[in-house]
Write a protein that holds these residues in place. Structure first.
Motif, PDB file in Angstrom:
ATOM      1  N   LEU A 186       5.025 -39.479 -34.238  1.00 27.49           N
ATOM      2  CA  LEU A 186       5.409 -38.695 -35.404  1.00 27.49           C
ATOM      3  C   LEU A 186       6.916 -38.645 -35.604  1.00 27.49           C
ATOM      4  CD1 LEU A 186       3.056 -35.651 -34.686  1.00 27.49           C
ATOM      5  CD2 LEU A 186       2.515 -37.740 -35.957  1.00 27.49           C
ATOM      6  N   GLN A 187       7.682 -39.066 -34.573  1.00 26.73           N
ATOM      7  CA  GLN A 187       9.135 -38.909 -34.580  1.00 26.73           C
ATOM      8  C   GLN A 187       9.508 -37.478 -34.931  1.00 26.73           C
ATOM      9  OE1 GLN A 187      11.778 -41.847 -33.958  1.00 26.73           O
ATOM     10  NE2 GLN A 187       9.976 -41.565 -32.663  1.00 26.73           N
ATOM     11  N   GLY A 188       8.752 -36.551 -34.382  1.00 29.37           N
ATOM     12  CA  GLY A 188       8.959 -35.130 -34.620  1.00 29.37           C
ATOM     13  C   GLY A 188       7.965 -34.337 -33.804  1.00 29.37           C
ATOM     14  N   TRP A 189       7.721 -33.106 -34.174  1.00 31.93           N
ATOM     15  CA  TRP A 189       6.869 -32.208 -33.413  1.00 31.93           C
ATOM     16  C   TRP A 189       5.396 -32.424 -33.724  1.00 31.93           C
ATOM     17  CZ3 TRP A 189       4.262 -28.891 -36.745  1.00 31.93           C
ATOM     18  CH2 TRP A 189       4.793 -28.797 -38.041  1.00 31.93           C
ATOM     19  N   ASP A 190       4.555 -32.108 -32.725  1.00 39.66           N
ATOM     20  CA  ASP A 190       3.100 -32.166 -32.856  1.00 39.66           C
ATOM     21  C   ASP A 190       2.585 -30.734 -32.814  1.00 39.66           C
ATOM     22  OD1 ASP A 190       0.364 -32.362 -32.564  1.00 39.66           O
ATOM     23  OD2 ASP A 190       0.426 -33.560 -30.729  1.00 39.66           O
ATOM     24  N   PHE A 191       2.235 -30.167 -33.978  1.00 44.87           N
ATOM     25  CA  PHE A 191       1.885 -28.752 -34.016  1.00 44.87           C
ATOM     26  C   PHE A 191       0.550 -28.456 -33.335  1.00 44.87           C
ATOM     27  CE2 PHE A 191      -0.540 -30.014 -37.749  1.00 44.87           C
ATOM     28  CZ  PHE A 191      -1.625 -29.136 -37.765  1.00 44.87           C
ATOM     29  N   THR A 192      -0.262 -29.479 -33.055  1.00 46.07           N
ATOM     30  CA  THR A 192      -1.525 -29.234 -32.355  1.00 46.07           C
ATOM     31  C   THR A 192      -1.303 -29.020 -30.860  1.00 46.07           C
ATOM     32  OG1 THR A 192      -2.059 -31.563 -31.867  1.00 46.07           O
ATOM     33  CG2 THR A 192      -2.700 -30.705 -34.027  1.00 46.07           C
ATOM     34  N   ASN A 193      -0.067 -29.146 -30.414  1.00 47.16           N
ATOM     35  CA  ASN A 193       0.261 -28.885 -29.016  1.00 47.16           C
ATOM     36  C   ASN A 193       1.392 -27.865 -28.903  1.00 47.16           C
ATOM     37  OD1 ASN A 193      -1.281 -30.719 -26.989  1.00 47.16           O
ATOM     38  ND2 ASN A 193      -0.845 -32.057 -28.732  1.00 47.16           N
ATOM     39  N   ILE A 194       1.457 -26.960 -29.876  1.00 52.67           N
ATOM     40  CA  ILE A 194       2.477 -25.910 -29.907  1.00 52.67           C
ATOM     41  C   ILE A 194       1.788 -24.552 -29.933  1.00 52.67           C
ATOM     42  CG2 ILE A 194       4.093 -24.777 -31.521  1.00 52.67           C
ATOM     43  CD1 ILE A 194       5.222 -27.530 -32.148  1.00 52.67           C
ATOM     44  N   TRP A 195       2.380 -23.571 -29.240  1.00 54.94           N
ATOM     45  CA  TRP A 195       1.907 -22.194 -29.360  1.00 54.94           C
ATOM     46  C   TRP A 195       3.080 -21.268 -29.650  1.00 54.94           C
ATOM     47  CZ3 TRP A 195       1.661 -24.739 -24.563  1.00 54.94           C
ATOM     48  CH2 TRP A 195       2.501 -24.234 -23.561  1.00 54.94           C
ATOM     49  N   LEU A 196       2.756 -20.054 -30.036  1.00 58.06           N
ATOM     50  CA  LEU A 196       3.761 -19.067 -30.433  1.00 58.06           C
ATOM     51  C   LEU A 196       3.734 -17.882 -29.485  1.00 58.06           C
ATOM     52  CD1 LEU A 196       2.969 -19.077 -34.258  1.00 58.06           C
ATOM     53  CD2 LEU A 196       4.829 -20.297 -33.117  1.00 58.06           C
ATOM     54  N   ASN A 197       4.927 -17.436 -29.115  1.00 60.48           N
ATOM     55  CA  ASN A 197       5.031 -16.240 -28.280  1.00 60.48           C
ATOM     56  C   ASN A 197       6.257 -15.451 -28.737  1.00 60.48           C
ATOM     57  OD1 ASN A 197       4.807 -14.319 -26.339  1.00 60.48           O
ATOM     58  ND2 ASN A 197       5.114 -15.681 -24.590  1.00 60.48           N
ATOM     59  N   PRO A 198       6.061 -14.321 -29.424  1.00 55.76           N
ATOM     60  CA  PRO A 198       4.780 -13.649 -29.671  1.00 55.76           C
ATOM     61  C   PRO A 198       3.993 -14.311 -30.810  1.00 55.76           C
ATOM     62  CG  PRO A 198       6.547 -12.414 -30.686  1.00 55.76           C
ATOM     63  CD  PRO A 198       7.209 -13.506 -29.902  1.00 55.76           C
ATOM     64  N   PRO A 199       2.662 -14.251 -30.731  1.00 52.55           N
ATOM     65  CA  PRO A 199       1.806 -14.895 -31.742  1.00 52.55           C
ATOM     66  C   PRO A 199       1.595 -14.014 -32.967  1.00 52.55           C
ATOM     67  CG  PRO A 199       0.440 -13.959 -30.032  1.00 52.55           C
ATOM     68  CD  PRO A 199       1.876 -13.691 -29.615  1.00 52.55           C
ATOM     69  N   THR A 200       2.682 -13.669 -33.628  1.00 54.82           N
ATOM     70  CA  THR A 200       2.579 -12.773 -34.779  1.00 54.82           C
ATOM     71  C   THR A 200       1.968 -13.492 -35.969  1.00 54.82           C
ATOM     72  OG1 THR A 200       4.859 -13.353 -35.297  1.00 54.82           O
ATOM     73  CG2 THR A 200       4.480 -11.317 -34.080  1.00 54.82           C
ATOM     74  N   PRO A 201       1.314 -12.773 -36.867  1.00 55.88           N
ATOM     75  CA  PRO A 201       0.701 -13.379 -38.050  1.00 55.88           C
ATOM     76  C   PRO A 201       1.751 -14.044 -38.930  1.00 55.88           C
ATOM     77  CG  PRO A 201      -0.151 -11.176 -37.697  1.00 55.88           C
ATOM     78  CD  PRO A 201       1.013 -11.336 -36.767  1.00 55.88           C
TER      79      PRO A 201
ATOM     80  N   TYR B 175       2.700 -37.512 -41.607  1.00 57.49           N
ATOM     81  CA  TYR B 175       2.147 -37.755 -40.271  1.00 57.49           C
ATOM     82  C   TYR B 175       2.042 -36.453 -39.467  1.00 57.49           C
ATOM     83  CZ  TYR B 175       2.840 -42.869 -40.727  1.00 57.49           C
ATOM     84  OH  TYR B 175       2.788 -44.184 -41.104  1.00 57.49           O
ATOM     85  N   GLU B 176       3.078 -35.627 -39.584  1.00 59.97           N
ATOM     86  CA  GLU B 176       3.085 -34.380 -38.812  1.00 59.97           C
ATOM     87  C   GLU B 176       1.924 -33.476 -39.204  1.00 59.97           C
ATOM     88  OE1 GLU B 176       7.869 -33.913 -37.844  1.00 59.97           O
ATOM     89  OE2 GLU B 176       7.079 -33.169 -39.741  1.00 59.97           O
ATOM     90  N   LEU B 177       1.604 -33.417 -40.494  1.00 64.84           N
ATOM     91  CA  LEU B 177       0.491 -32.572 -40.937  1.00 64.84           C
ATOM     92  C   LEU B 177      -0.854 -33.235 -40.649  1.00 64.84           C
ATOM     93  CD1 LEU B 177       1.844 -31.149 -44.315  1.00 64.84           C
ATOM     94  CD2 LEU B 177       1.872 -30.102 -42.046  1.00 64.84           C
ATOM     95  N   GLU B 178      -0.943 -34.543 -40.854  1.00 67.49           N
ATOM     96  CA  GLU B 178      -2.196 -35.256 -40.605  1.00 67.49           C
ATOM     97  C   GLU B 178      -2.645 -35.145 -39.159  1.00 67.49           C
ATOM     98  OE1 GLU B 178      -1.635 -38.802 -43.942  1.00 67.49           O
ATOM     99  OE2 GLU B 178      -1.688 -39.284 -41.808  1.00 67.49           O
ATOM    100  N   ARG B 179      -1.721 -34.937 -38.265  1.00 71.74           N
ATOM    101  CA  ARG B 179      -2.080 -34.825 -36.844  1.00 71.74           C
ATOM    102  C   ARG B 179      -3.157 -33.761 -36.640  1.00 71.74           C
ATOM    103  NH1 ARG B 179      -1.479 -38.048 -32.254  1.00 71.74           N
ATOM    104  NH2 ARG B 179      -0.918 -36.827 -30.420  1.00 71.74           N
ATOM    105  N   GLY B 180      -3.195 -32.770 -37.517  1.00 73.92           N
ATOM    106  CA  GLY B 180      -4.149 -31.681 -37.354  1.00 73.92           C
ATOM    107  C   GLY B 180      -5.494 -31.920 -38.001  1.00 73.92           C
ATOM    108  N   TYR B 181      -5.559 -32.771 -39.054  1.00 71.06           N
ATOM    109  CA  TYR B 181      -6.828 -32.883 -39.784  1.00 71.06           C
ATOM    110  C   TYR B 181      -7.355 -34.306 -39.934  1.00 71.06           C
ATOM    111  CZ  TYR B 181      -3.931 -34.058 -43.907  1.00 71.06           C
ATOM    112  OH  TYR B 181      -3.049 -34.635 -44.777  1.00 71.06           O
ATOM    113  N   ALA B 182      -6.607 -35.319 -39.504  1.00 71.76           N
ATOM    114  CA  ALA B 182      -7.046 -36.705 -39.653  1.00 71.76           C
ATOM    115  C   ALA B 182      -6.881 -37.431 -38.320  1.00 71.76           C
ATOM    116  CB  ALA B 182      -6.257 -37.407 -40.755  1.00 71.76           C
ATOM    117  N   ARG B 183      -7.999 -37.793 -37.711  1.00 69.19           N
ATOM    118  CA  ARG B 183      -7.955 -38.431 -36.403  1.00 69.19           C
ATOM    119  C   ARG B 183      -8.150 -39.942 -36.509  1.00 69.19           C
ATOM    120  NH1 ARG B 183     -11.870 -35.271 -32.367  1.00 69.19           N
ATOM    121  NH2 ARG B 183     -11.062 -36.915 -30.985  1.00 69.19           N
ATOM    122  N   GLN B 184      -7.618 -40.649 -35.512  1.00 66.91           N
ATOM    123  CA  GLN B 184      -7.736 -42.094 -35.435  1.00 66.91           C
ATOM    124  C   GLN B 184      -8.632 -42.487 -34.258  1.00 66.91           C
ATOM    125  OE1 GLN B 184      -4.267 -40.661 -35.523  1.00 66.91           O
ATOM    126  NE2 GLN B 184      -4.913 -40.472 -37.662  1.00 66.91           N
ATOM    127  N   LEU B 185      -8.902 -43.760 -34.128  1.00 63.18           N
ATOM    128  CA  LEU B 185      -9.691 -44.250 -32.994  1.00 63.18           C
ATOM    129  C   LEU B 185      -8.884 -44.151 -31.705  1.00 63.18           C
ATOM    130  CD1 LEU B 185     -11.117 -47.332 -34.855  1.00 63.18           C
ATOM    131  CD2 LEU B 185     -12.526 -45.501 -33.883  1.00 63.18           C
TER     132      LEU B 185
END
Length: 655
Positions: free
Chosen positions: A640-655, A102-112
């Motif tokens: 997801l009973q966990g984190w949603d990576f589509t609403n997370i950012w990184l600081n510093p945004p290193t590669p 579920y956590e990974l699908e949040r980024g590539y599989a959308r629902q109605l």
């Protein structure tokens, strides 16, 4: 899950945990927080979850570090590094029934329709209510009677799709209603991986059960064609589910068998993702499909090396204007597979070598107290609503003169268990909330209960002894207790054993290896009525959704079905509870349904059908560079009973 295909379970570990069921309704095939293993008994859905790893509540500061509110401003770029054990197993939403998936699908599989990521601090409460209230996703609005989306006396749901939502195909093309119908048509496929829980859909959507039965007959009949991707696609594309139609390319119409006030919740399950025509070339859940995943979300699957790595990158055709719930902050997500050590997880996160863990891992439960004492803001313990663990009582057991069939004996156990001790061995009140009824806080129909209350929740040996005497056991009795033979569940069993011994109940441990064998024996109802079977057992329950969720909580726990693999492993039966369940399922009003679920739960507890113990919470730890708008560190999604990576950012945004 019916006879059309195998059931399978998915083990996972969170902290130093025990075992749990994460089951929806009788007849499903569940995998959660992990990867598929050997098929189990039919009509069972099994999850292994850790009581301690489900974490408790800590405050959600808006200032994760000294940089404070500056971290609330989104930063674009960087690689989010994620550590995992085995990963989701499949990238296909049809069979994926685990939180890691579920956590990974949040980024590539959308629902109605879906749920927002709002990171509630408590359950229930205003923030919890917002987090468990549906919002539009690909659909332009959540259908209701008020907006004209629900008609036909509650039997017809109409979803209007957004224009501009595209597949990352070559060339890109619009996601249509036909893509959602294709997903439903793939649910009961005769291959190895049917949908995780078909019962939600076969019982609700007109013609669905008949469609699945016809497909099964076609591929199991004498002289049937081999189950190949081409044969399955040809059959599905030439047969229709009568309750599904597409009046236009951007309109999906669903007709139900009876009104269901929770139908939008069912449609928000990740199974109900759009399915591109390209997937007809592969069997659902197959290795070939895993290598050719298309995306309609902000991220796409760049590569998948089983057992080693999953890489997600930005989807170039996704547009923010068409997606109200996701973002595209990080450039890339790299999931490293193959780690099983909780100690390694925590060390890597603290050192900054990894940023987050998938839901098939956790941090050591023994480290939580120290992290809290140090006020480590990278630790978050989020609310959940579950029975993890609870005690299952085998009402059919003939042992000890049929003791478990006697109400007074079951009530004696209710009073005799020291729940405060369970909290202590489960990591303390921050990670384990005492539950007093069949419905935990945050689920439909919850109401604080004083039934079987004892001072300090420490149990009452005196009441326990009195009830045993009234049932004819003034000299006590001996009962068999089935539990998974891992450290967490063993400790919980020993605590229960100690508290009940104070009132004359001797528990004889019946440990079994954690895994499929345990749950197979637990749900083996042909054996649970025979001498020498278990009398009590450890179980755990996580509903599929929160809010209006009696269908995925009360019905499976207390429905009267006592068949092989049933969720109701104690074979509790009550005609009155069954009537209330039936009324609630067809009630269109959520408040009215909640009242019925509340009554059903109260009746079950009056009958001492189970012994609720605690509701485990969700423990999360992230590296210091992980930030989100709803928390100083990683966010939390109730879906997801966990984190949603589509609403997370990184600081510093290193590669």
């Amino acid at each position: 899950m019916g006879p059309a295909g195998p059931e399978y379970a998915v083990p996972f570990v969170v902290g130093s945990t025990g075992s749990a069921w994460h089951i929806g309704v009788p007849g499903d095939a569940r995998i959660v927080r992990g990867v598929p293993v050997k098929p189990l008994v039919k009509a069972a859905a099994i999850l292994f979850v850790a009581a301690l790893g489900m974490g408790g509540l800590v405050s959600c500061s808006s200032t994760a570090t000294s940089s404070g509110h500056a971290r609330r401003r989104p930063v674009y770029g960087g690689t989010l590094r994620v550590i995992s054990n085995a990963g989701p197993g499949s990238l296909d939403p049809v069979p994926t029934y685990n939180y890691a998936g579920y956590e990974l699908e949040r980024g590539y599989a959308r629902q109605l329709v879906t749920y927002p990521t709002t990171s509630p601090a408590t359950a229930p409460g205003a923030a919890w209510a917002r987090a468990t209230t549906l919002v539009p996703d690909i659909a332009a609005q959540v259908p209701t009677a008020a907006n004209g989306g629900v008609t036909g006396n509650g039997l017809v749901y109409t979803y209007h799709l957004r224009s501009g939502v595209e597949w990352n195909s070559s060339p890109p093309r619009q996601v249509t209603a036909a893509d959602f119908i294709r997903e439903f048509q793939a649910f009961c496929n005769p291959g190895q991986f049917p949908v995780g829980n078909s019962a939600y859909f076969t019982s609700a959507i007109a013609g669905f059960a008949g469609y699945c039965a016809a497909e099964s007959r076609h591929f199991t009949a004498k002289g049937a064609p081999p189950v190949t991707a081409a044969a399955v696609a040809a059959w599905q594309n030439s047969h229709q589910i009568s309750g599904l139609s597409a009046p236009s390319a951007l309109t999906l119409r669903v007709t139900l068998t009876q009104p269901a006030g929770d139908f939008n919740n069912i449609m928000a399950l990740p199974f109900v993702s759009a399915r591109p025509a390209e997937y007809d070339a592969y069997l659902p859940g197959s290795a070939g499909l895993n290598q050719h995943v298309l995306s309609d979300g902000p991220y796409q699957v760049a590569s998948y090396t089983p057992g080693k790595q999953i890489v997600l990158s930005r989807n170039p055709v996704w547009r923010q204007s068409t997606d109200p719930v996701r973002h595209q902050y990080v450039t890339k997500v790299v999931v490293t597979l193959g780690t099983s050590s909780d100690q390694t997880v925590l060390a890597d996160l603290q050192a900054g070598g990894q940023d987050l863990f998938l839901a098939d891992l956790g941090i050591p439960s023994q480290a939580i107290a120290g992290l809290q004492a140090a006020h480590d803001q990278r630790l978050r313990i989020w609310p959940s609503s579950n029975l993890s663990p609870y005690i299952i009582l085998n009402l059919r057991s003939p042992n000890a003169g049929g003791a478990m069939g006697k109400l007074a004996v079951r009530q004696a156990i209710e009073y005799g268990v020291d729940k405060a001790a369970i909290v202590k061995v489960s990591g303390g009140p921050a990670v384990a909330k005492i539950t007093t009824g069949a419905i935990p806080p945050g689920s439909a129909g919850y109401q604080p209960s004083t039934r079987y209350a004892t001072p300090g929740s420490q149990g009452s040996p005196a009441k326990c002894k009195a009830l045993l005497a009234s049932a004819g056991y003034s000299r006590g009795l001996t009962l068999g207790y089935l539990y998974p033979n891992d450290s967490g569940d063993t400790t919980i069993f020993q605590s229960i054993q100690g508290s009940l011994s104070a009132c004359g109940i001797t528990l004889k441990g019946m440990p079994e290896p954690s895994g499929g064998a345990y749950f197979t024996d637990l749900g083996n109802t042909p054996q649970t009525g025979k001498p020498g079977t278990w009398d009590m057992a450890t179980g755990s329950w996580f509903p599929d959704w929160f809010g209006n969720n009696g269908r995925t909580l009360i019905q499976p726990l207390f429905g009267s079905a006592c068949t092989l693999g049933t969720v109701n492993a104690g074979c509790y039966h009550s005609a009155a509870v069954g009537t209330l369940i039936g009324q609630a399922l067809k009630t269109g009003s959520a408040p009215a349904a909640a009242a019925l679920w509340r009554q059903a739960g109260a009746r079950a507890m009056n009958d001492a059908a189970i012994v609720p113990l605690i509701s485990g919470q969700i423990t999360q730890y992230a590296s210091s560079r992980v930030h989100s708008a709803t928390a100083g560190t990683a966010n939390f999604s109730t879906l997801l009973q966990g984190w949603d990576f589509t609403n997370i950012w990184l600081n510093p945004p290193t590669p």
